[in-house]
Each structure stands twice: as structure tokens, then as C-alpha cells.
Write a protein that holds these residues in place. Structure first.
Motif, PDB file in Angstrom:
ATOM      1  N   SER A 226       0.820  -1.205   0.000  1.00 22.66           N
ATOM      2  CA  SER A 226       0.000   0.000   0.000  1.00 22.66           C
ATOM      3  C   SER A 226       0.855   1.257   0.000  1.00 22.66           C
ATOM      4  CB  SER A 226      -0.918   0.004   1.229  1.00 22.66           C
ATOM      5  OG  SER A 226      -0.154  -0.052   2.424  1.00 22.66           O
ATOM      6  N   ALA A 227       2.165   1.095  -0.193  1.00 23.22           N
ATOM      7  CA  ALA A 227       3.093   2.230  -0.174  1.00 23.22           C
ATOM      8  C   ALA A 227       4.222   1.957  -1.159  1.00 23.22           C
ATOM      9  CB  ALA A 227       3.638   2.457   1.237  1.00 23.22           C
ATOM     10  N   ASP A 228       5.075   2.971  -1.330  1.00 28.06           N
ATOM     11  CA  ASP A 228       6.221   2.858  -2.226  1.00 28.06           C
ATOM     12  C   ASP A 228       7.493   2.608  -1.431  1.00 28.06           C
ATOM     13  OD1 ASP A 228       5.112   3.784  -4.970  1.00 28.06           O
ATOM     14  OD2 ASP A 228       4.436   5.365  -3.603  1.00 28.06           O
ATOM     15  N   GLY A 229       8.378   1.788  -1.974  1.00 31.22           N
ATOM     16  CA  GLY A 229       9.711   1.597  -1.424  1.00 31.22           C
ATOM     17  C   GLY A 229      10.735   1.987  -2.476  1.00 31.22           C
ATOM     18  N   ILE A 230      11.580   2.960  -2.189  1.00 27.90           N
ATOM     19  CA  ILE A 230      12.513   3.502  -3.173  1.00 27.90           C
ATOM     20  C   ILE A 230      13.938   3.427  -2.631  1.00 27.90           C
ATOM     21  CG2 ILE A 230      13.156   5.561  -4.500  1.00 27.90           C
ATOM     22  CD1 ILE A 230      10.180   6.436  -4.149  1.00 27.90           C
ATOM     23  N   ALA A 231      14.856   2.927  -3.444  1.00 31.12           N
ATOM     24  CA  ALA A 231      16.259   2.867  -3.054  1.00 31.12           C
ATOM     25  C   ALA A 231      16.843   4.274  -3.062  1.00 31.12           C
ATOM     26  CB  ALA A 231      17.036   1.965  -4.003  1.00 31.12           C
ATOM     27  N   GLU A 232      17.219   4.780  -1.889  1.00 31.97           N
ATOM     28  CA  GLU A 232      17.815   6.114  -1.808  1.00 31.97           C
ATOM     29  C   GLU A 232      19.273   6.092  -2.247  1.00 31.97           C
ATOM     30  OE1 GLU A 232      15.742   8.941   1.352  1.00 31.97           O
ATOM     31  OE2 GLU A 232      16.990   7.424   2.302  1.00 31.97           O
ATOM     32  N   THR A 233      19.922   4.964  -2.046  1.00 31.16           N
ATOM     33  CA  THR A 233      21.310   4.777  -2.443  1.00 31.16           C
ATOM     34  C   THR A 233      21.389   3.455  -3.194  1.00 31.16           C
ATOM     35  OG1 THR A 233      21.883   3.514  -0.461  1.00 31.16           O
ATOM     36  CG2 THR A 233      22.052   5.908  -0.310  1.00 31.16           C
ATOM     37  N   ASP A 234      22.559   3.124  -3.699  1.00 33.88           N
ATOM     38  CA  ASP A 234      22.758   1.768  -4.203  1.00 33.88           C
ATOM     39  C   ASP A 234      22.519   0.811  -3.034  1.00 33.88           C
ATOM     40  OD1 ASP A 234      23.436   2.833  -6.627  1.00 33.88           O
ATOM     41  OD2 ASP A 234      25.608   2.587  -6.358  1.00 33.88           O
ATOM     42  N   VAL A 235      21.775  -0.238  -3.307  1.00 35.94           N
ATOM     43  CA  VAL A 235      21.356  -1.150  -2.237  1.00 35.94           C
ATOM     44  C   VAL A 235      21.823  -2.573  -2.540  1.00 35.94           C
ATOM     45  CG1 VAL A 235      19.337  -2.306  -1.230  1.00 35.94           C
ATOM     46  CG2 VAL A 235      19.371   0.181  -1.460  1.00 35.94           C
ATOM     47  N   SER A 236      22.351  -3.221  -1.511  1.00 36.57           N
ATOM     48  CA  SER A 236      22.625  -4.654  -1.559  1.00 36.57           C
ATOM     49  C   SER A 236      21.766  -5.303  -0.480  1.00 36.57           C
ATOM     50  CB  SER A 236      24.111  -4.934  -1.301  1.00 36.57           C
ATOM     51  OG  SER A 236      24.355  -6.330  -1.273  1.00 36.57           O
ATOM     52  N   ALA A 237      21.042  -6.346  -0.860  1.00 33.00           N
ATOM     53  CA  ALA A 237      20.101  -6.951   0.083  1.00 33.00           C
ATOM     54  C   ALA A 237      19.988  -8.449  -0.152  1.00 33.00           C
ATOM     55  CB  ALA A 237      18.727  -6.300  -0.047  1.00 33.00           C
ATOM     56  N   VAL A 238      19.526  -9.133   0.879  1.00 31.34           N
ATOM     57  CA  VAL A 238      19.212 -10.556   0.764  1.00 31.34           C
ATOM     58  C   VAL A 238      17.720 -10.675   0.513  1.00 31.34           C
ATOM     59  CG1 VAL A 238      19.211 -12.783   1.917  1.00 31.34           C
ATOM     60  CG2 VAL A 238      21.065 -11.162   2.351  1.00 31.34           C
ATOM     61  N   ALA A 239      17.360 -11.347  -0.555  1.00 33.97           N
ATOM     62  CA  ALA A 239      15.948 -11.570  -0.888  1.00 33.97           C
ATOM     63  C   ALA A 239      15.556 -12.974  -0.427  1.00 33.97           C
ATOM     64  CB  ALA A 239      15.719 -11.415  -2.385  1.00 33.97           C
ATOM     65  N   ILE A 240      14.607 -13.014   0.517  1.00 36.06           N
ATOM     66  CA  ILE A 240      14.116 -14.301   1.042  1.00 36.06           C
ATOM     67  C   ILE A 240      12.727 -14.540   0.449  1.00 36.06           C
ATOM     68  CG2 ILE A 240      13.556 -15.628   3.103  1.00 36.06           C
ATOM     69  CD1 ILE A 240      15.381 -13.773   4.685  1.00 36.06           C
ATOM     70  N   PRO A 241      12.584 -15.479  -0.492  1.00 30.29           N
ATOM     71  CA  PRO A 241      11.276 -15.700  -1.135  1.00 30.29           C
ATOM     72  C   PRO A 241      10.240 -16.244  -0.153  1.00 30.29           C
ATOM     73  CG  PRO A 241      12.864 -17.353  -1.834  1.00 30.29           C
ATOM     74  CD  PRO A 241      13.626 -16.353  -1.020  1.00 30.29           C
ATOM     75  N   ARG A 242       8.990 -16.108  -0.545  1.00 28.24           N
ATOM     76  CA  ARG A 242       7.885 -16.479   0.347  1.00 28.24           C
ATOM     77  C   ARG A 242       8.000 -17.905   0.870  1.00 28.24           C
ATOM     78  NH1 ARG A 242       3.210 -15.232   2.211  1.00 28.24           N
ATOM     79  NH2 ARG A 242       3.036 -13.256   1.119  1.00 28.24           N
ATOM     80  N   GLN A 243       8.342 -18.862   0.007  1.00 30.44           N
ATOM     81  CA  GLN A 243       8.396 -20.256   0.450  1.00 30.44           C
ATOM     82  C   GLN A 243       9.398 -20.442   1.574  1.00 30.44           C
ATOM     83  OE1 GLN A 243       6.360 -22.973  -0.688  1.00 30.44           O
ATOM     84  NE2 GLN A 243       7.240 -23.667   1.252  1.00 30.44           N
ATOM     85  N   THR A 244      10.590 -19.861   1.409  1.00 36.07           N
ATOM     86  CA  THR A 244      11.614 -19.955   2.450  1.00 36.07           C
ATOM     87  C   THR A 244      11.162 -19.219   3.706  1.00 36.07           C
ATOM     88  OG1 THR A 244      13.365 -20.051   0.775  1.00 36.07           O
ATOM     89  CG2 THR A 244      14.026 -19.443   3.014  1.00 36.07           C
ATOM     90  N   PHE A 245      10.585 -18.030   3.520  1.00 39.09           N
ATOM     91  CA  PHE A 245      10.079 -17.231   4.647  1.00 39.09           C
ATOM     92  C   PHE A 245       9.048 -18.027   5.444  1.00 39.09           C
ATOM     93  CE2 PHE A 245       6.803 -14.330   6.291  1.00 39.09           C
ATOM     94  CZ  PHE A 245       7.562 -13.463   7.066  1.00 39.09           C
ATOM     95  N   ASP A 246       8.050 -18.580   4.760  1.00 41.97           N
ATOM     96  CA  ASP A 246       6.982 -19.335   5.435  1.00 41.97           C
ATOM     97  C   ASP A 246       7.539 -20.550   6.171  1.00 41.97           C
ATOM     98  OD1 ASP A 246       5.092 -17.548   4.549  1.00 41.97           O
ATOM     99  OD2 ASP A 246       4.387 -18.795   2.891  1.00 41.97           O
ATOM    100  N   ASP A 247       8.465 -21.256   5.515  1.00 42.13           N
ATOM    101  CA  ASP A 247       9.035 -22.458   6.136  1.00 42.13           C
ATOM    102  C   ASP A 247       9.797 -22.117   7.416  1.00 42.13           C
ATOM    103  OD1 ASP A 247       8.011 -23.978   4.111  1.00 42.13           O
ATOM    104  OD2 ASP A 247       9.906 -24.207   3.023  1.00 42.13           O
TER     105      ASP A 247
END
Length: 224
Positions: free
Chosen positions: A93-114
Motif C-alpha cells: 500500500s506504499a512505495d519503497g525507493i532505493a535512496e542509495t545503491d542497495v545490496s540486500a538478501v531476498a528471502i522468497p515467500r516459500q523460504t520465509f513461510d518455512d
């Protein structure tokens, strides 16, 4: 076990080796350039992002078109809105904007739920971060409703400047930060400049008297 990105997140440092292995194998590191819209209203939350480097600004647009800053996600943190959307199976319901160059770990839903289902440590990490950010949002509401704009602007300038003396932001951006109109920011900054607290140039505000701004920020007098 070999040092990994997991140790950058205090709440995950207690994960057993087996769960660490599941988390590492079930996620990936992504890199996003500054200015990228990471999520937008109506999009599905498919991955929980844990920031390794950079900052992400989360903001919401009102029905009148005014943008209101909600919070920033910094390195070592996760996005509470993403967490809420994943837990409730709802769209953003909102925007997420990278203010700087971003490095992140993406945890997909299946892994998150498990991991939420089987790991008390991971579950505690998710809900502790969620709880802290909800408290921050209640503080934001309190600030918007009760704090004078000059007090809020002084506090935000000090926060954005950090240990430096310069804030790189236009009046419009500062208005978004504080949920008010650009004209209000312009008037308030003009008064700050008259008092000798700041100097302004195009797209920048230089803090010339931090002590004066800090005194105002500490006053936090409710408006009557």
C-alpha cells in the motif's frame, strides 16, 4: 560454520547451523541501483528483503497526491511493510525507493513461510523487527499530530545530516519527509536562516549552528 551475511543481523546470529544452511540456500543476494522503485502500491510481496548496504525510503501517497514519508530501512534491518504484507497475504500500500545503491538478501515467500513455521529464532527475529517498527510508526503519528513543524524540521535536518553539516534535499523532498507542503518547509527554513542556524543553496541545506537546531529539537513543545 563459515562467516556469512547472516551474522550482520543480530537477531539471526543464534540460528542453528541447519537453519542457517536452509536460509542461505533458499535466498539470494540482489543489488539495486539508487533511485529504483523496489515496490509500489498494488504489487505482491514475494520476497522479504534484509538490507546489507544502503537505505530504502518507504513513503505513502495520500488521496490528494501528497507524499508522506513513513520510515527508512537501513543496513541490518528488514522492511516491516513487506513483513506485514507477507504475513497477511496482502499487496503493498506504499512505495519503497532505493535512496542509495542497495545490496540486500531476498528471502522468497516459500523460504520465509518455512522458517517462520519451524524456527523460533527466525520467528523472533521477524516479529521483533515488526514490533520495533510499529512503535516507530506510532511515534511518527504522534509527531505529526502534536509536534510543531519547526521542531520536527530541526530534528529531521539533524538526523539527515548525521555527523556532517550538509543535507542534500530540496524543499519538496523535506516536505515529503515531514508530510507537509513545500511552502511550509520554505517558510520554516527561511526563519532558520534568519536565526543563523542554516544556509541554503540549490538542493542543499547547510547546518551553520547545530546547537541552535538541537535546542529547538529538544524543546518538542506540543502545539496548542
Amino acid at each position: 560454520m563459515q562467516h556469512s551475511w547472516i551474522d550482520k543481523f543480530k537477531g539471526l546470529s543464534r540460528l542453528p547451523d541447519t537453519v542457517r544452511a536452509d536460509l542461505i540456500s533458499g535466498s539470494q543476494i540482489v543489488n539495486v541501483p539508487a533511485g529504483t522503485q523496489i515496490f509500489a502500491p498494488g504489487q505482491t510481496a514475494d520476497n522479504l528483503l534484509l538490507l546489507l548496504e544502503g537505505t530504502v525510503r518507504v513513503q505513502q501517497k495520500s488521496e490528494t497526491g501528497r507524499e508522506v514519508f513513513l520510515y527508512r530501512v537501513h543496513a541490518g534491518e528488514s522492511c516491516v511493510l513487506t513483513t506485514a504484507c507477507m504475513l497477511a497475504f496482502e499487496d503493498y500500500s506504499a512505495d519503497g525507493i532505493a535512496e542509495t545503491d542497495v545490496s540486500a538478501v531476498a528471502i522468497p515467500r516459500q523460504t520465509f513461510d518455512d522458517l517462520v513455521a519451524k524456527s523460533p529464532v527466525f520467528r523472533e527475529f521477524v516479529f521483533s523487527a515488526y514490533s520495533r517498527r510499529i512503535t516507530d510508526l506510532f511515534t511518527l503519528i504522534d509527531d505529526i499530530v502534536f509536534k510543531r513543524m519547526d521542531v520536527r524540521l530541526a530534528s529531521r535536518l539533524l538526523e539527515l545530516a548525521g555527523v556532517g553539516e550538509t543535507v542534500h534535499a530540496t524543499h519538496a523532498v523535506l516536505g515529503t519527509e515531514l508530510g507537509t507542503a513545500r511552502e511550509v518547509i520554505s517558510r520554516t527554513l527561511a526563519e532558520f536562516q534568519r536565526r543563523g542556524w542554516v544556509e541554503q543553496s540549490r538542493g542543499e541545506v547547510c547546518l551553520t549552528d547545530r546547537e541552535g537546531l538541537e535546542r529547538l529539537a529538544r524543546s518538542a513543545t506540543p502545539e496548542v
